[in-house]
Design a protein around this motif. Sequence first.
Motif, PDB file in Angstrom:
ATOM      1  N   ARG A  46       0.846  -1.269  -0.150  1.00  0.00           N
ATOM      2  CA  ARG A  46       0.095   0.090  -0.227  1.00  0.00           C
ATOM      3  C   ARG A  46       0.959   1.239   0.220  1.00  0.00           C
ATOM      4  NH1 ARG A  46      -3.128  -2.460   3.628  1.00  0.00           N
ATOM      5  NH2 ARG A  46      -2.455  -1.429   5.484  1.00  0.00           N
ATOM      6  N   GLN A  47       1.878   1.003   0.736  1.00  0.00           N
ATOM      7  CA  GLN A  47       2.813   2.326   1.052  1.00  0.00           C
ATOM      8  C   GLN A  47       3.700   2.689  -0.177  1.00  0.00           C
ATOM      9  OE1 GLN A  47       4.916   1.899   4.648  1.00  0.00           O
ATOM     10  NE2 GLN A  47       3.009   2.800   5.929  1.00  0.00           N
ATOM     11  N   HIS A  48       4.172   1.630  -0.952  1.00  0.00           N
ATOM     12  CA  HIS A  48       5.114   1.748  -1.865  1.00  0.00           C
ATOM     13  C   HIS A  48       4.758   1.545  -3.212  1.00  0.00           C
ATOM     14  CE1 HIS A  48       7.230   1.209   1.910  1.00  0.00           C
ATOM     15  NE2 HIS A  48       8.253   1.825   1.366  1.00  0.00           N
ATOM     16  N   ARG A  49       3.697   1.017  -3.505  1.00  0.00           N
ATOM     17  CA  ARG A  49       3.294   0.961  -4.896  1.00  0.00           C
ATOM     18  C   ARG A  49       3.312   2.118  -5.867  1.00  0.00           C
ATOM     19  NH1 ARG A  49      -1.914  -2.422  -5.083  1.00  0.00           N
ATOM     20  NH2 ARG A  49      -0.659  -4.080  -4.436  1.00  0.00           N
ATOM     21  N   PRO A  50       2.743   3.488  -5.487  1.00  0.00           N
ATOM     22  CA  PRO A  50       3.107   4.616  -6.345  1.00  0.00           C
ATOM     23  C   PRO A  50       4.524   4.822  -6.648  1.00  0.00           C
ATOM     24  CG  PRO A  50       1.635   4.884  -4.777  1.00  0.00           C
ATOM     25  CD  PRO A  50       2.134   3.680  -4.016  1.00  0.00           C
ATOM     26  N   GLN A  51       5.351   4.769  -5.484  1.00  0.00           N
ATOM     27  CA  GLN A  51       6.776   4.982  -5.569  1.00  0.00           C
ATOM     28  C   GLN A  51       7.439   4.010  -6.438  1.00  0.00           C
ATOM     29  OE1 GLN A  51       8.463   4.798  -1.696  1.00  0.00           O
ATOM     30  NE2 GLN A  51       7.175   6.491  -0.747  1.00  0.00           N
ATOM     31  N   GLY A  52       6.969   2.760  -6.439  1.00  0.00           N
ATOM     32  CA  GLY A  52       7.567   1.610  -7.431  1.00  0.00           C
ATOM     33  C   GLY A  52       7.480   2.186  -8.769  1.00  0.00           C
ATOM     34  N   GLU A  53       6.285   2.649  -9.074  1.00  0.00           N
ATOM     35  CA  GLU A  53       5.974   3.096 -10.249  1.00  0.00           C
ATOM     36  C   GLU A  53       6.789   4.110 -11.018  1.00  0.00           C
ATOM     37  OE1 GLU A  53       1.327   1.842 -10.061  1.00  0.00           O
ATOM     38  OE2 GLU A  53       1.799   3.805 -10.427  1.00  0.00           O
ATOM     39  N   LEU A  54       7.233   5.158  -9.775  1.00  0.00           N
ATOM     40  CA  LEU A  54       8.261   6.140 -10.183  1.00  0.00           C
ATOM     41  C   LEU A  54       9.740   5.866 -10.377  1.00  0.00           C
ATOM     42  CD1 LEU A  54       6.913   8.938  -7.855  1.00  0.00           C
ATOM     43  CD2 LEU A  54       6.778   9.011 -10.346  1.00  0.00           C
ATOM     44  N   VAL A  55       9.925   4.802  -9.439  1.00  0.00           N
ATOM     45  CA  VAL A  55      11.359   4.434  -9.433  1.00  0.00           C
ATOM     46  C   VAL A  55      11.502   3.570 -10.850  1.00  0.00           C
ATOM     47  CG1 VAL A  55      12.840   2.645  -8.609  1.00  0.00           C
ATOM     48  CG2 VAL A  55      11.630   4.242  -7.079  1.00  0.00           C
ATOM     49  N   ALA A  56      10.757   3.112 -11.469  1.00  0.00           N
ATOM     50  CA  ALA A  56      10.882   2.460 -12.843  1.00  0.00           C
ATOM     51  C   ALA A  56      11.346   3.197 -13.651  1.00  0.00           C
ATOM     52  CB  ALA A  56       9.434   1.643 -13.171  1.00  0.00           C
ATOM     53  N   PHE A  57      11.061   4.645 -13.556  1.00  0.00           N
ATOM     54  CA  PHE A  57      11.552   5.364 -14.865  1.00  0.00           C
ATOM     55  C   PHE A  57      13.027   5.856 -14.628  1.00  0.00           C
ATOM     56  CE2 PHE A  57       7.725   6.213 -17.181  1.00  0.00           C
ATOM     57  CZ  PHE A  57       6.891   6.029 -16.037  1.00  0.00           C
ATOM     58  N   GLU A  58      13.622   5.462 -13.502  1.00  0.00           N
ATOM     59  CA  GLU A  58      14.850   5.881 -13.239  1.00  0.00           C
ATOM     60  C   GLU A  58      15.785   4.843 -13.593  1.00  0.00           C
ATOM     61  OE1 GLU A  58      15.063   6.966  -9.078  1.00  0.00           O
ATOM     62  OE2 GLU A  58      13.501   8.433  -9.306  1.00  0.00           O
ATOM     63  N   PRO A  59      17.024   5.058 -13.762  1.00  0.00           N
ATOM     64  CA  PRO A  59      17.952   4.175 -14.224  1.00  0.00           C
ATOM     65  C   PRO A  59      18.627   3.448 -12.985  1.00  0.00           C
ATOM     66  CG  PRO A  59      18.850   5.991 -14.655  1.00  0.00           C
ATOM     67  CD  PRO A  59      17.627   6.282 -14.316  1.00  0.00           C
ATOM     68  N   LEU A  60      18.668   2.063 -12.934  1.00  0.00           N
ATOM     69  CA  LEU A  60      18.898   1.488 -11.707  1.00  0.00           C
ATOM     70  C   LEU A  60      20.728   1.114 -11.703  1.00  0.00           C
ATOM     71  CD1 LEU A  60      16.625  -1.414 -11.286  1.00  0.00           C
ATOM     72  CD2 LEU A  60      16.601   0.778  -9.817  1.00  0.00           C
ATOM     73  N   SER A  61      21.351   1.581 -10.539  1.00  0.00           N
ATOM     74  CA  SER A  61      22.551   1.352 -10.488  1.00  0.00           C
ATOM     75  C   SER A  61      22.926  -0.251 -10.569  1.00  0.00           C
ATOM     76  CB  SER A  61      23.416   1.862  -9.291  1.00  0.00           C
ATOM     77  OG  SER A  61      22.657   1.027  -7.977  1.00  0.00           O
TER      78      SER A  61
END
Lengths: 168, 188
Positions: free
Chosen positions: B85-100
């Motif tokens: 519940r807390q992290h789903r929206p953040q997860g979608e945003l993170v997906a746009f950022e390149p991962l180290s």
Amino acid sequence: MMHGISDQEWSDYFDQQLEPGECDRIEAHLIGCLTCWEFYERMAQTTERLRAGGAEMRHRFPLRDEQLHAGLRGVFARIREAEASRTLPHRNSIQERLDFLEAIMAPMCGSRTAAKALHAAAKGSPAQSLAQVTPDNWTPFLTSLTSIATVMCGETGAHLVWESGQLR
Amino acid sequence: VEEKQALELFLLTGTEEAFCALFEVLYAKVRRYFLLRGLDRMTAEELGQNVMFIVYRRAGEVREKDLFYGWLFKVARNELSRHWRQHRPQGELVAFEPLSAELAARLTTEIEAARNSQFYEWMTYLEPAERELIMLRFIEELSYEELAVTFAIPLGTVKWRLFNAKKKLAQIICASSANYVTKPTSEL
């Protein structure tokens, strides 16, 4: 329901929780019915393979000692934090009570003297200082303050301090 | 026996020492629960510690001690739901950022090991609710009664759902099994 055997009966049969009579009926049927026998075999085999697969999965996530210790530290940090936040309201209520006592004593001996009396009482009690006064060492602090108040405000004033200072 | 003793001792005394012994037994299970549900190691450990913190504070309130594991995984499920519940929206945003490279490696290590297993593959054929039930039954070895506590459903429903999930898996497992045994006439 398949050939007069319900899912419930099958489930209980696999779990060996069926009444002996019902169990005999299913086994007598299995002898002569290839469809049900194959179903029985498939289900038994599936259960067995799930058990073996589950056991294998249990070993796929080994926990190293340092991970275990880090986890334990993390939990104890949460415990300490929760305890600290529980004592904070106490501290707030103690501060309110100290302010209240000072306000009671101020008209009798002056505000500066009242403040000094509180400090002196704390210093002469196990708390050692006003900041260290807690519900646990409140009574000796209050006793000390009452003694001081007796000299500065008289018996009646000291009685008022003692009564007002009771934690209820 | 050691596991049972650790649990009984903690429920009886509630001391920090007894908790440490119990922690050694339970933490691996709880951590594994989160890893198997696709969380990265750091998150799994964070949530595992949250669950163990709740165990420390509230295990004494468990009414039926024999069903402790049912309660434990109920707490874990609640913790996982809260996390999603807390992290789903953040997860979608993170997906746009390149991962180290370091983060990418951390996200894939342990769960990748599980994904190579046959058991994990079987689970992909099940609905999420069925998967959850089968995993707790066969990986964590929860009894029907404990599963009823975990999912807050009647015992009969637990049995029925498990039976249906196994029926579904039987088609997949036996179809892929080369050594499927046919009816031996001598035994029955």
